[in-house]
Design an enzyme around this catalytic site. Structure first.
Site, short mmCIF file in Angstrom:
data_model
loop_
_atom_site.label_atom_id
_atom_site.label_comp_id
_atom_site.label_asym_id
_atom_site.label_seq_id
_atom_site.Cartn_x
_atom_site.Cartn_y
_atom_site.Cartn_z
CE LYS A 184 -3.53 -2.80 1.83
NZ LYS A 184 -4.66 -3.06 3.56
CD GLN A 242 -3.79 -4.53 6.88
OE1 GLN A 242 -3.15 -3.33 5.80
NE2 GLN A 242 -3.98 -5.68 6.79
CG ASP A 283 -8.98 0.55 5.08
OD1 ASP A 283 -9.25 -0.22 3.55
OD2 ASP A 283 -8.33 -0.73 5.85
#
Ligand code: NAP
Length: 286
Positions: free
Chosen positions: A58, A102, A125
């Site tokens: 990413k 994450q 996200d």
């Protein structure tokens, strides 16, 4: 009638590249107009090898698209309160426009509390309750990246959704559940299947559009599909194996995503696009 032709591929790699080119152009434009480059903060707890790889990928894509990334590698021993404080600080930092925490953060941490410390305007996200609710109500907001990528792929290939029966196998908060809500928002008739579903095969066989989000290699075979179905395989198991048996499904479906090269690349493309969008809004030019 048995279909003998093979399905058309839905090329996630190509579409993700095109989206990322547009994102890079938007990032450059933003930098020129405001003097500020978009910035994504990535937060990694512990050293789970898959998570380390995902975050590295990413960040590398961010860099190529002209998005700065600020990386925080936190020890696995961190507690919920400290992680929440760290994320809250990023939420308040005007130099950070998007935050990626994450998943997974470790079993001893209240992951939900940590996600909820992400300010909605920085939730690129799409993991907060705010983002999920906005999506459910059909209001503007950031969507969970993988389901968002699935919708963009379906649109790219002109898949009609209104009135179609969409079956989503899997109901996780980041993938199956939001994918179903997005399909519902586009007037598909949605059925969710999960580990307690009775006679899953008979439901899958009714799908005009199938989204497989289970995480079990080749869980669905071509024989389970309605001829001409559109098949989106979001599953990924080691060895580049999807949830759908690609060979037998490809002989029966009209459109199918490959693994790899289908849904996977779309996830990062949506993350980058949403980061630049977030930055533009926060810098007052969105
Ligand atoms: P997850 O949280 O483990 O959820 C899996 C879902 O599958 C659950 O809802 C579970 O049902 C259901 N399931 C498990 N066994 C089943 C069975 N025998 N029959 C029917 N349903 C069953 O996984 P996830 O995070 O959603 O990820 C799913 C897959 O997508 C994984 O392969 C993952 O690697 C992949 N993925 C890919 C991307 C990408 O960028 N391409 C992103 C995220 C995830 P219950 O709810 O009843 O337990």
């Amino acid at each position: 009638m048995t279909r003998t032709s093979t399905a058309r591929l839905m090329d996630g790699t190509g579409l993700a590249r095109r989206i990322t080119e547009q994102t890079a152009a938007a990032a450059a434009d933003l930098r020129q107009r405001t003097g500020t480059a978009p910035c994504l903060a990535t937060v990694l707890v512990g050293e789970d090898p898959a998570s380390v790889t995902y975050v590295r990928m990413k960040r590398s894509r961010c860099e190529k698209a002209g998005i700065r990334s600020r990386h925080l590698a936190l020890p696995a021993s961190i507690g919920t309160a400290e992680l929440v404080d760290t994320v809250t600080e990023l939420s308040r930092d005007p130099e950070v426009h998007g935050i990626l925490l994450q998943h997974p953060v470790g079993p001893h941490i209240d992951e939900r509390a940590a996600f909820e410390a992400i300010a909605p305007e920085k939730d690129v996200d799409g993991v907060t309750m705010h983002s999920f609710a906005a999506m459910g109500f059909g209001l503007p907001g950031f969507v969970s990246c993988t389901p968002g990528g699935i919708m963009r792929l379906l649109d790219e290939y002109g898949v009609e959704l209104a009135g179609k029966h969409a079956v989503v196998v899997g109901r996780s908060a980041i993938l199956g559940k939001p994918a179903g809500l997005l399909l519902l928002g586009r007037d598909a008739t949605v059925t969710y299947c999960h580990s307690r579903t009775a006679d899953l095969a008979s439901i899958v066989r009714q799908a005009d559009v199938l989204v497989a989000a289970v995480g079990r290699p080749r869980f669905i075979s071509g024989a389970d599909l309605k001829p001409g179905a559109v098949v989106v395989d979001a599953g990924y198991s080691p060895g580049n194996i999807g949830d759908v048996d690609f060979v037998s499904a490809g002989a029966r479906a009209s459109l199918i995503t490959p693994v790899p090269g289908g849904v996977g690349p779309m996830t990062i493309a949506v993350l980058l696009a949403q980061t630049v969008e977030a930055a533009a809004r926060q810098l007052g030019v969105g």
